[in-house]
Scaffold this motif. Structure first.
Motif, short mmCIF file in Angstrom:
data_model
loop_
_atom_site.label_atom_id
_atom_site.label_comp_id
_atom_site.label_asym_id
_atom_site.label_seq_id
_atom_site.Cartn_x
_atom_site.Cartn_y
_atom_site.Cartn_z
N TYR A 265 67.27 71.23 102.97
CA TYR A 265 67.59 72.65 102.75
C TYR A 265 66.64 73.30 101.74
O TYR A 265 66.98 74.31 101.14
N LEU B 172 71.20 78.20 104.44
CA LEU B 172 72.51 77.56 104.48
C LEU B 172 72.84 76.81 103.18
O LEU B 172 73.92 76.24 103.06
N GLU B 173 71.92 76.82 102.24
CA GLU B 173 72.11 76.08 100.99
C GLU B 173 72.92 76.94 100.03
O GLU B 173 72.46 77.96 99.53
N ASN C 107 71.18 66.98 104.90
CA ASN C 107 70.03 67.48 105.64
C ASN C 107 68.99 68.00 104.66
O ASN C 107 69.12 67.82 103.44
N GLN D 174 62.32 75.09 104.37
CA GLN D 174 63.00 74.61 105.56
C GLN D 174 63.69 75.77 106.31
O GLN D 174 64.14 76.72 105.68
N PRO D 175 63.79 75.69 107.63
CA PRO D 175 64.47 76.75 108.38
C PRO D 175 65.96 76.83 108.06
O PRO D 175 66.59 77.85 108.34
N THR D 176 66.51 75.79 107.45
CA THR D 176 67.93 75.78 107.08
C THR D 176 68.17 76.24 105.64
O THR D 176 69.29 76.16 105.14
N ARG E 21 72.35 66.17 99.40
CA ARG E 21 72.47 66.97 100.61
C ARG E 21 72.11 66.10 101.81
O ARG E 21 71.11 65.38 101.78
N GLU F 249 67.93 65.03 98.88
CA GLU F 249 68.31 65.63 100.16
C GLU F 249 67.79 64.82 101.34
O GLU F 249 66.89 64.00 101.20
N ASN G 97 79.79 70.80 103.84
CA ASN G 97 79.87 72.00 104.69
C ASN G 97 79.20 73.21 104.04
O ASN G 97 79.76 74.30 104.00
N PHE G 98 78.01 72.95 103.49
CA PHE G 98 77.11 73.97 102.94
C PHE G 98 77.49 74.46 101.55
O PHE G 98 76.80 75.30 100.98
#
Length: 206
Positions: free
Chosen positions: A146, A155-156, A144, A150-152, A142, A180, A99-100
């Motif tokens: 990150y 969130l890392e 996804n 990356q656009p995420t 991970r 990841e 959860n990040f």
């Protein structure tokens, strides 16, 4: 030379981070003959979340709580964790992203080793890290992607958090091995693990 291995994945035997930490330790056994390895699985032997009555006994908050006999066991465990960390020349940590962020069990371990007067101090010029000579290698898994491209990326909060924690106590010899995208399908998982293990296989002695 002493190595402390910390594993915090709840998914053993399917854990990616545990595969990587095991490979890191094996590689360092090869480069450091006679290496003494201390393993602490903080899932198999889970730690209580930190409270004033189970901080390490040297922590100022511990003193505020008093020294009732029923506090002794929790403090003894915390003291042992701190002593293990201080005595280790190398620390290898498995840190999956949940959860990040880091697993709460790993946060409970960190709360026992970031101790004023032991691993850092406050002074007129601000904070000073007290353990600059230690080497820390962190295996991150991970689900996804990150990375910084990356656009995420925003969130890392595993690598960024752990980099801050260990820099705070003066550690500059800090290395991350990241796998990841491990939840993006079997092929992605294997590719991520293969890449991480390749990095592990060429770790230098120091």
């Amino acid at each position: 030379m002493k190595l402390l291995q910390i594993d915090s994945s709840i998914t053993a035997p399917n854990s990616v981070s545990r595969v990587i930490t095991a490979a890191v330790v094996e590689r360092l056994r090869q480069t450091h003959p006679g290496l003494q390895v201390i393993e602490r699985d903080i899932i198999g032997a889970a730690l209580d979340h930190i409270t004033p009555v189970n901080f390490p006994s040297s922590h100022p908050i511990s003193a505020l709580a008093g020294d009732a006999p029923e506090f002794a066991a929790g403090r003894a465990t915390s003291d042992a964790i701190l002593d293990e960390f201080l005595a280790a020349d190398i620390v290898v940590i498995g840190a999956p992203m949940y959860n990040f962020g880091v697993p709460s069990q790993l946060k409970a371990w960190i709360d026992r080793v970031i101790v004023p007067g032991k691993t850092f101090s406050y002074g007129p010029e601000g904070v000073k890290g007290l353990i600059p000579g230690k080497r820390v290698i962190i295996a991150i898994s991970r689900g996804n992607l990150y990375g910084s491209d990356q656009p995420t990326a925003a969130l890392e909060h595993v690598e960024t958090y752990l980099r801050s924690v260990f820099s705070f106590v003066g550690i500059t010899n800090l290395q991350f091995i990241v796998a990841e995208g491990v939840q993006l399908g079997p092929d992605a998982r294997q590719a991520a693990l293969d890449k991480a293990l390749q990095e592990t296989s060429v770790l230098k002695a120091a």
